[in-house]
Design an enzyme around this catalytic site. Structure first.
Site, PDB file in Angstrom:
ATOM      1  N   GLU A 118      -3.221   7.889   1.621  1.00  9.83           N
ATOM      2  CA  GLU A 118      -4.546   7.681   1.595  1.00  9.83           C
ATOM      3  C   GLU A 118      -5.164   8.738   0.322  1.00  9.83           C
ATOM      4  O   GLU A 118      -6.290   8.224   0.068  1.00  9.83           O
ATOM      5  CB  GLU A 118      -4.967   8.159   2.916  1.00  9.83           C
ATOM      6  CG  GLU A 118      -5.078   7.283   3.918  1.00  9.83           C
ATOM      7  CD  GLU A 118      -3.686   7.348   4.492  1.00  9.83           C
ATOM      8  OE1 GLU A 118      -3.236   6.372   5.204  1.00  9.83           O
ATOM      9  OE2 GLU A 118      -2.836   8.382   4.456  1.00  9.83           O
ATOM     10  N   ASP A 149       3.897   5.259   3.069  1.00  8.55           N
ATOM     11  CA  ASP A 149       2.952   5.600   4.271  1.00  8.55           C
ATOM     12  C   ASP A 149       2.237   7.053   3.339  1.00  8.55           C
ATOM     13  O   ASP A 149       2.512   7.490   2.399  1.00  8.55           O
ATOM     14  CB  ASP A 149       3.985   6.236   5.095  1.00  8.55           C
ATOM     15  CG  ASP A 149       3.163   6.644   6.491  1.00  8.55           C
ATOM     16  OD1 ASP A 149       2.007   6.263   6.592  1.00  8.55           O
ATOM     17  OD2 ASP A 149       4.036   7.224   7.271  1.00  8.55           O
TER      18      ASP A 149
END
Length: 952
Positions: free
Chosen positions: A515, A512
């Site tokens: 980005e 997770d």
């Protein structure tokens, strides 16, 4: 107006075959005309031209323009064909600013909601661009030199460019434009290299000399797929732009965004820059996929992939047209000619790589939440699921299992029994998945946290421009960020996982925040001044800055600066994680990642992020999962019942029905909200959820086979309807239904308070999955009964679906008998297949450790026996009877197949009651229902042996 020079370079013509303009002296580059786009065709263009001139003359006669005079060349450009010359956001474009760039300025009203519409500042037809100065043949295609003689309006524009054209296959064209003199950053992605020039391409390519442009046509139809002469090519160091016309308005892809599957071309811009934000319309989201699929008139399809990882935006307009804008790298295009959409996606994956074969348990039901609070509470949920005999293959934990939110730790008080929980899961044939974040806590006393100490010692974190670890803030507080572009980081990641696995033997990993996400903008010290963090042009990113809620673009990584690598961060982490899992467990890895980039399917699946418990979020999950099917990541799903907010029983029941048909099915929600696993609802809702999960588990052989085909050749698993019915224009915008493979139609309920659903049923015969009753559709919307406990599933005629008696885990299901569902076509034929292996070992197909079966039904005429079974006296007195033959052919066998039996055949669409059924020539009992379903049970046939079954 500039003269357009056409160079006819349809493969395999030599350079000497360039078309020469009549009456003109030849030049080294040849001369020939390509009609400019705005002069289009015939009477319409003549009318536009005449109108523009008339208006101009009248304005002059009547005293001129109310403001500064517009030249006729600007009036020539229709609104829909105005390509933006001033795309900067947060700037009020004035006539002075526009004309300083040499462009046309005409004010237009904005779209509803303040959205940007027709650009006020747009390119005139004669705006300077590059000229194709030379072109030479190569073994694979052509190489050319492009020259710009007038500077563009962005700094450091590049005067000379190299054009490489490679005719790689008959259905794939590769066009690359880069700096002719200096190397530039290129995406470090392994792509196939063509060894010879395509011999019979289904496309033809023309090149315009001045201004330079590409004109690509489909040979069979003459359809122009690309025409880049519609706007000037700009290639500056930090601003690269190329535009094209499109042959239709039916365009898909360009992720990751929330919206409909079919994109609107009404002045719509998609930004590609990985960002942590709950899925919201118009925002750039977690991943970047610069690929689009376009459906042409008549059902053909093509795709375009820009292999570029820099921040970019793609602007769509109703011409129809498209503009690529990126702020780094090169223009590296692959064009896939299909000609059908399934083939386009296969061809795309031939370049980026086919997805990994998941373990069978990955296709079971997964359960998670943030906020279990303890391993004991997690365990109680698992036991409740078992108590109600609700299928579950994997239990997950979110970040609350960690000690202080630090990777590779678990809370020694609240999660002290975690190792025992995992051991219990394994004893019951279940699996454990845990979350990991790439932000590594940096504030622990030296010597107390090995992951940071060792990473610092080896120099494995992103660095500032000063060469020190860049410090941001994520869940554990101040953090450093692992540099997965460094191969040494992969080894450190593996060692961390090995150390943790020795205590908690996890089976899969959920990566997770990759980005990468940062609770600060840039770092604790902000970002330094300079053109990496503040480039001359910033695409329309959320937050208006490349560093918004992520790290500085100037951060240094092993492979390049973060400016170039940001969109690759999730891919690189997924690659390291999958590799580590293989080395630790020796089995197929299971990884689910939030951030993704092309080729990610080779290493991980994806979930659609932090959605909300709302009906619209449930709907948006369908175009989301279908888009990722286009992107080569078939293992995809959304958080069932919604992540944030509080669900309702009705919403969660409907969502469990839909989610049972996500390729990746996980129920997940946030902390401080009521639980939403199936056990907490009323008996009626709980039963509905259990039943639909049992239906999913019964279909695991079918679903697993679809994943095999995805792994082997790039087929999609969850599939838009238009993939199977590309000629049916009614399917092109459908995104409230989908198919599994080519033959199972899923029509979920997506709104509250209803007991029916209206869905599109394509032309042909479809069978109710549960009963076998048939529906003959002409291609129409149909209202279907849908009480709360029912999900509508229909099987397409001509399909054979392998199913299995379901159990509560995939492991237990795998040993149960098979039931084959045969859906006869109107001509009484059908086809299906089954891939079978142990469900977990690496490279079973590549090593030959698998079974593969093909099922067929054919019908032939037969005579010689009366309807009652007696012998015919003469041939003329015999009534020909259809002889229907089902055959199971084992094309490849393994030992696993000997342990499983086929027990039942259910044949839908048998129009007449059979007089007898023969299994391998021996008569067999059967049942026949008035809805034309023939069932033959108690077959007891080994999966490893072929057989035939006839009904007369």
């Amino acid at each position: 107006m500039k003269s357009y020079q056409k160079l006819t370079t349809a493969v395999p013509q030599p350079a000497a075959c360039w078309v020469e303009e009549e009456g003109a002296a030849p030049t080294p580059a040849g001369r020939g005309k390509l009609a400019p786009w705005w002069v289009g065709s015939g009477l319409l263009v003549a009318a536009v031209l005449l109108s523009a001139i008339t208006v101009w003359v009248l304005r002059q006669v009547s005293g001129g323009w109310p403001g500064p005079m517009l030249p006729p060349k600007c009036l020539l450009v229709p609104e829909s064909h105005r390509f933006d010359c001033y795309p900067e956001r947060r700037v009020v474009v004035t006539q002075e600013l526009c004309e300083s760039r040499g462009c046309c300025f005409i004010e237009s009203p904005p779209l509803a909601g303040g959205k940007r519409g027709v650009p006020w500042c747009f390119y005139p037809p004669d705006f300077p661009s590059y000229t194709l100065e030379s072109l030479n043949q190569t073994a694979l295609g052509m190489v050319g030199l492009l020259v710009r003689r007038e500077k563009a309006y962005y700094p450091r524009d590049i005067e000379m460019l190299r054009l490489d054209v490679e005719f790689e296959t008959d259905t794939r064209l590769h066009i690359k434009i880069t700096d002719a003199a200096n190397p530039r950053y290129e995406v470090p992605l392994e792509v196939p290299r063509a060894m010879k020039r395509a011999e019979n391409p289904i496309y033809s390519l023309d090149l315009s000399r001045d201004p330079f442009g590409v004109l690509l046509r489909r040979r069979a139809t003459g359809t122009v797929l690309l025409n880049t002469t519609v706007a000037p090519l700009i290639f500056a160091d930090q601003f690269l732009q190329i535009a094209t016309s499109l042959p239709s308005k039916f365009l898909y892809g360009l992720g990751e965004h929330r919206g409909t599957l079919l994109h609107s071309l009404d002045w719509n811009t998609f930004t590609l820059w990985a960002r942590d934000v709950p899925p919201t319309e118009s925002f750039n989201l977690y991943g970047a996929h610069p690929f689009y699929l376009l459906m042409e008139e008549g059902g053909d399809a093509h795709g375009v992939f820009l292999l570029n990882s820099n921040a970019m935006e793609v602007a769509l307009q109703p011409a129809p047209g498209l503009t690529w804008r990126t702020i780094g790298g090169v223009l590296d295009f692959y064009i896939f000619l299909g000609p059908d959409p399934n083939m386009v996606i296969q061809q795309y994956q031939q370049v980026i790589g086919f997805p990994a074969m998941p373990p069978l348990w990955a296709l079971g039901f997964h359960l998670c939440r943030w906020g279990y609070g303890s391993s004991n509470e997690t365990w109680q949920t698992v036991r409740a699921m078992r108590n109600y005999q609700i299928p579950q293959d994997a239990q997950w934990n979110d970040i609350d299992y960690m000690d202080g939110y630090r990777d590779f730790t678990f809370d020694p008080q609240k999660f002290v029994s975690l190792p025992s929980l995992v051991e219990d899961l394994h004893k019951h044939g279940q699996h454990y998945v845990m979350i990991l974040d790439p932000g590594i806590s940096s504030t622990n006393p030296h010597g107390s946290y090995w992951p940071f100490d060792e990473g610092l010692k080896r120099g494995l974190f992103l660095n500032t421009t000063q060469g020190q670890p860049l410090i941001g803030q994520v869940w554990p507080g101040f953090t450093a960020f692992a540099d997965f572009s460094n191969p040494d980081t992969h080894q450190w990641w593996l060692e961390n996982l090995q150390r943790f696995h020795a205590h908690v033997p996890f089976d899969g990993l959920w990566i997770d925040m990759n980005e990468p996400s940062n609770f600060m903008d840039g770092s604790e010290d902000g970002c330094p001044p300079g053109e990496l963090d503040s480039p001359p042009y910033t695409p329309a990113v959320l937050g208006d800055s490349l560093s918004a809620k992520t790290v500085c673009a100037s951060a240094k990584q092993k492979a390049s600066v973060h400016y170039n690598l940001h969109n690759l961060y999730g891919l690189m982490e997924a690659r390291a994680t999958a590799s580590a899992l293989i080395q630790i467990r020796g089995k197929r890895p299971f990884v689910i990642s939030r951030s993704t980039f092309p080729s990610q399917g080779r290493y991980s699946g994806h979930w659609l992020g932090d959605n909300r418990s709302q009906w619209k979020d449930m709907y948006y999950s369908i175009p989301g999962l279908l888009s990722f099917s286009l992107f080569g990541i078939p293992l995809v799903g959304a958080d069932i019942c919604g992540f944030s907010g509080s669900t309702s029983e009705e919403l969660c029941t409907r969502w469990m029905q839909l989610g049972a048909f996500y390729p990746f099915a996980r129920n997940h929600n946030t902390q401080n909200e009521k639980a939403q696993d199936p056990t907490v609802f009323s008996p009626a809702a709980r039963t509905a959820m259990k039943d639909v999960l049992l239906t999913r588990y019964s279909l695991l052989p079918f679903l697993y086979t679809l994943f095999h085909r995805a792994h082997l050749q790039g087929d999609t698993v969850a599939r838009p309807l238009f993939f199977e019915f590309p000629w049916d224009v009614a399917t092109l915008g459908l995104d409230r239904q989908f198919l599994w493979g080519r033959s199972l139609l899923v029509t979920p309920v997506l709104e509250p308070g209803v007991d029916s659903v209206t869905g599109y049923v394509p032309r042909g015969v479809w069978y109710d999955f549960y009963t076998g009753s048939s529906v003959n559709s002409s291609g129409e919307m149909m209202k279907m009964s849908a009480p709360l406990e029912h999900l509508n599933l229909h099987v397409r005629e001509g399909a054979i679906l392998p199913t299995q008696k379901p159990a509560t885990t995939s492991e237990a299901t795998q040993g149960n008998p098979l039931r084959l569902i045969v859906a006869l076509s109107s001509s009484a034929t059908a086809w299906g297949d089954l891939f079978w292996d142990d469900g977990k070992s690496l490279d079973t197909f590549e090593r030959g450790s698998y079974s593969y079966l093909v099922f067929n039904v054919t019908q032939v005429g037969h005579s010689g026996e009366g309807r009652g079974g007696g012998s015919c006296g003469t041939l003329s007195s015999c009534r020909p009877l259809p002889q229907n033959i089902f055959t199971s052919t084992v094309l490849h066998a393994s030992t696993e197949a000997t342990e499983v039996t086929i027990s039942t055949l259910s044949i839908f669409g048998v129009r007449e009651p059979p007089s007898k059924v023969l299994l391998n020539g021996q008569e067999k009992p059967f049942s026949y229902l008035k809805n034309q379903v023939l069932t033959v049970s108690n077959l007891g046939l080994s999966l490893s042996q072929g057989f035939s079954l006839q009904w007369l």
